[in-house]
Write an enzyme that holds these catalytic residues in place. Structure first.
Site, PDB file in Angstrom:
ATOM      1  CG  HIS A 272      33.801  -5.857  32.580  1.00 58.37           C
ATOM      2  ND1 HIS A 272      34.149  -6.394  31.650  1.00 58.37           N
ATOM      3  CD2 HIS A 272      34.714  -7.127  33.374  1.00 58.37           C
ATOM      4  CE1 HIS A 272      35.398  -7.985  31.584  1.00 58.37           C
ATOM      5  NE2 HIS A 272      36.086  -7.993  33.014  1.00 58.37           N
TER       6      HIS A 272
ATOM      7  CB  SER B  97      38.946  -8.876  32.996  1.00 57.89           C
ATOM      8  OG  SER B  97      37.604 -10.395  32.703  1.00 57.89           O
TER       9      SER B  97
ATOM     10  CG  ASP C 171      33.752  -6.427  28.894  1.00 61.81           C
ATOM     11  OD1 ASP C 171      35.100  -7.407  28.865  1.00 61.81           O
ATOM     12  OD2 ASP C 171      33.377  -6.250  29.372  1.00 61.81           O
TER      13      ASP C 171
END
Length: 707
Positions: A443, A648, A409
């Site tokens: 994220h 996600s 990620d």
């Protein structure tokens, strides 16, 4: 958006939307007060334009100087490197483009600098957006808009308006003639950074003749230590459109500046809000005084920390609306229901109401949301319970101990308190070329916090536990997405290679699973669905014995252009790459607390795959999931955690469930096909179509009981 247009120049709106690109076609643009001249123009046409714009000799002379400077601006563009999309135009072509932009700019400069009535109208468009409060603000000014924005912001004291970021793109603020007039307008001897601005970023393209002076730092003196940060970079819409606003907005200094300033929790597919997005879009497309029919949802007792009963709350909202009605001198068509109040409001009135009663402290909050009163026609904290992880923690001690999971990620901020108790972050690897393997986007940290880690927070005498699905699992963080959330297949494949190499060298599975909350489009005609280079590498990892969990994608909803305007539609066959890989577990999204009631998230990508296989494999909570905030502050819940939405967020729920399962049923380590079978056969059916829900919702307790 603060928008103003001179209808003398543009009597008819162009047939464009915000989804289009800001490409000024100087060969076709109508310019001049008569709107009859066609660009490109010779120098004598520019001279005639100046004569037509103003009769004041001093003003004409200033416009002539600006035109002369722009005409002399003919730099050679810097080489764009391998893969450049366009070669530099020859000098004659660049002169034609410059002349067209010069004619467009001169009208704007004249309107703003010399026409007080028009300048006041422009400035009011910006002030009305700031007046409702709700800052801190990000203000972006393109071309003439940067002059308007500077003028407005300079008039505001720091205590009146908090502008966290001021961005100027393609700005003429460096022109000496513009600066001289601004000194008169703003009553400054030397121009300075506005006092209300905490950061100013200026971006200019080397070929942009409007941004003639590319650097503003030496022209605007610092205020309270705030200086102009200049960036001279190539506009991606150049060289033909070096002044393109959409091109500037996509440039790295702008994107990174905004991303680091905003609360990313506000820009998710499902995010907390007061004014609904479709209503906000309606307001943006209309005039400042245009009224829209709105439906105001009241805060109810027992929700949103409400302290008043419904009748009292309704009375407060109605009284506020009555005051607006008296000030406006118009009937706002106020209509009360039990839990809503309908009214007809302007944008400023709606935003002011949202600020006063929708974003107040809990004890004073009265408005939950403001919706569009639509016309009808005949035609983690809580998500652990949803997947039964909380029960499995208590009954089976399925905490993920001894299991290592890779998160491919944006990196992870290992210093977050959520990861302190179990020292969850085992390793960090950067493959983006960044100066740090840590998360610079947010994220990856959010994803990792859903899988592992745990933290108890006590506020107001109440303790809340934020616990990953496998709180004791270890995380191997691979940074393959940069600070803008963008990455390359090659970076991801390097991460997969490192995972495989670690396992090979150890002679056992050091890393038992990998989570990829990322994806993108694929060329089916070139690779075949599920057989892209990235898919092939993931297939190898799966065959090594590593469980691969992938987000299905957020392309399940799209706005389609029709003859009657835009139409929202859910999209089948929208599974992204690499989620279309057969040897993987593709995860769609559902509501975090009531999946049986609300079903599959509107944005969650739908199957089947483009070649007809069943995907997604299952669904998991992905709406408004609260997990670790990478740039946390303080010790409060809101300071440490942030809500995000998307598949996600759903994928790491499944990764954590499998990690917790394997920590108790270790005989299945190394057998991903068997793990996938157990996972899917243990799912709770949501009674939705298979191409939307797959097998349904994971149930960790059932996985453990039946195996």
């Amino acid at each position: 958006m603060a928008y103003w247009v001179n209808r003398e120049y543009y009597p008819e709106p162009t047939d464009e939307t915000c989804a289009g690109r800001d490409l000024v076609d100087v060969e076709q643009a109508k310019v001049g007060l008569s709107a009859k001249a066609v660009v490109p123009a010779a120098e004598d046409q520019i001279a005639r334009d100046i004569e037509e714009l103003t009769e004041n000799a001093r003003e004409r002379e200033l416009l002539r100087k600006i035109a002369a400077k722009m005409a002399g601006h003919q730099p050679r563009p810097a080489p764009r490197g391998i893969g450049a999309r366009a070669l530099p135009f020859p000098s004659p072509v660049r002169r034609l483009i410059t002349r067209g932009l010069t004619r467009l700019l001169l009208r704007d400069v004249n309107d703003f600098l010399f026409n007080e009535e028009r300048r006041a109208e422009m400035s009011e468009r910006v002030r009305e957006r700031l007046r409702t409060g709700g800052g801190p603000f990000i203000v972006i000014g393109h071309s003439q808009g940067s002059m308007v924005a500077y003028d407005v912001l300079f008039q505001l004291a720091a205590q009146e308006c908090d502008v966290a970021l001021f961005i100027t793109i393609g700005s003429p603020l460096g022109l000496q003639e513009v600066q001289d007039q601004l000194k008169t307008i703003t009553n400054q001897k030397k121009l300075a950074v506005p006092a209300c601005v905490r950061r100013w970023v200026n971006v200019a393209d080397p070929l942009d003749p409007v941004a003639l002076d590319k650097k503003l730092g030496n022209d605007y003196q610092p205020t309270r230590g705030v200086r102009v940060e200049d960036h001279v970079e190539t506009n991606p819409d150049g060289p033909k459109h070096p002044h393109s606003g959409t091109g500037y907005l996509s440039m790295r200094p702008v994107r990174v500046g905004v991303q680091r300033t905003v609360d990313i929790g506000l820009f998710q597919p499902v995010a907390g809000f007061v004014v609904a997005r479709d209503l906000a879009r309606d307001y943006e497309s209309g005039g400042a005084e245009e009224r829209r029919e709105v439906l105001i949802e009241l805060v109810e007792p027992g929700t949103d920390d409400a302290h008043a009963n419904l009748e009292t709350t309704r009375a407060r909202v109605v009284n506020d609306l009555r005051a607006l009605e008296r000030d406006a001198g118009e009937d706002l068509r106020i209509d009360e229901t039990k839990r809503y109040v309908a009214a007809s409001l302007t944008r400023e009135e709606a935003e002011g109401l949202a600020q006063r009663l929708g974003q107040a402290v809990p004890a004073e909050k009265a408005v939950r949301r403001i919706w569009r009163n639509a016309q009808k026609v005949a035609l983690t904290e809580k998500s652990g319970t949803t997947v039964h992880a909380t029960a499995a923690h208590a009954s089976y001690r399925a905490h993920g101990a001894g299991i290592n999971w890779a998160v491919v990620d944006t990196g992870v901020n290992e210093k977050h308190p959520h990861f302190k108790r179990y020292k969850n972050i085992a390793a960090q690897v950067d493959l983006t070329g960044s100066t740090t393997p840590a998360d610079e986007h947010g994220h990856g940290t959010h994803v990792a916090g859903i899988i592992a880690g745990s933290l108890d927070i006590t506020e107001n005498g109440s303790t809340r536990s934020f616990t990953g699905m496998a709180p004791q699992a270890k995380i191997y963080s691979y940074k393959v997405l940069d600070q803008s959330g963008l990455g390359r297949d090659s970076w991801i494949i390097k991460a997969l290679d490192d995972i495989a190499e670690r396992n090979d060298k150890a002679g056992t599975l050091v890393i038992q699973g990998v989570n990829l909350s990322l994806g993108g489009p694929f060329d089916q005609s070139t690779y075949g669905c599920g057989h892209s280079p990235l898919c092939n590498e993931l297939r190898r990892l799966w065959r090594q014995g590593v469980v691969v969990v992938i987000a299905a994608g957020n392309e399940g909803f799209a706005m389609l252009q029709t003859y009657d305007g835009e139409l929202g539609a859910n999209m089948d066959l929208s599974i992204s790459d690499p989620a279309n890989l057969d040897e993987a577990i593709a995860v769609g999204s559902v509501h975090k607390e009531n999946p049986h009631l609300y079903g599959v998230s509107y944005f969650s990508s739908r199957g089947p795959t483009a070649d007809g296989r069943q995907k997604p494999d299952l669904v998991a909570p992905g709406e408004r999931i609260k997990s670790c905030r990478y740039n946390w502050v303080g010790k409060s819940v809101d300071g440490l955690y942030v809500e995000m939405s998307g598949t996600s967020m759903a994928a790491p729920h499944v990764s954590g469930v499998i990690a917790a399962f394997l920590s108790i049923r270790r005989e299945f380590i190394g057998y991903p096909d068997r793990v996938k079978e157990i996972l899917l056969t243990s799912c709770n059916d949501l009674r939705r179509d298979r191409p939307m829900q797959g097998a349904g919702l994971p149930n960790l307790v059932k996985m453990l009981v039946l195996n």
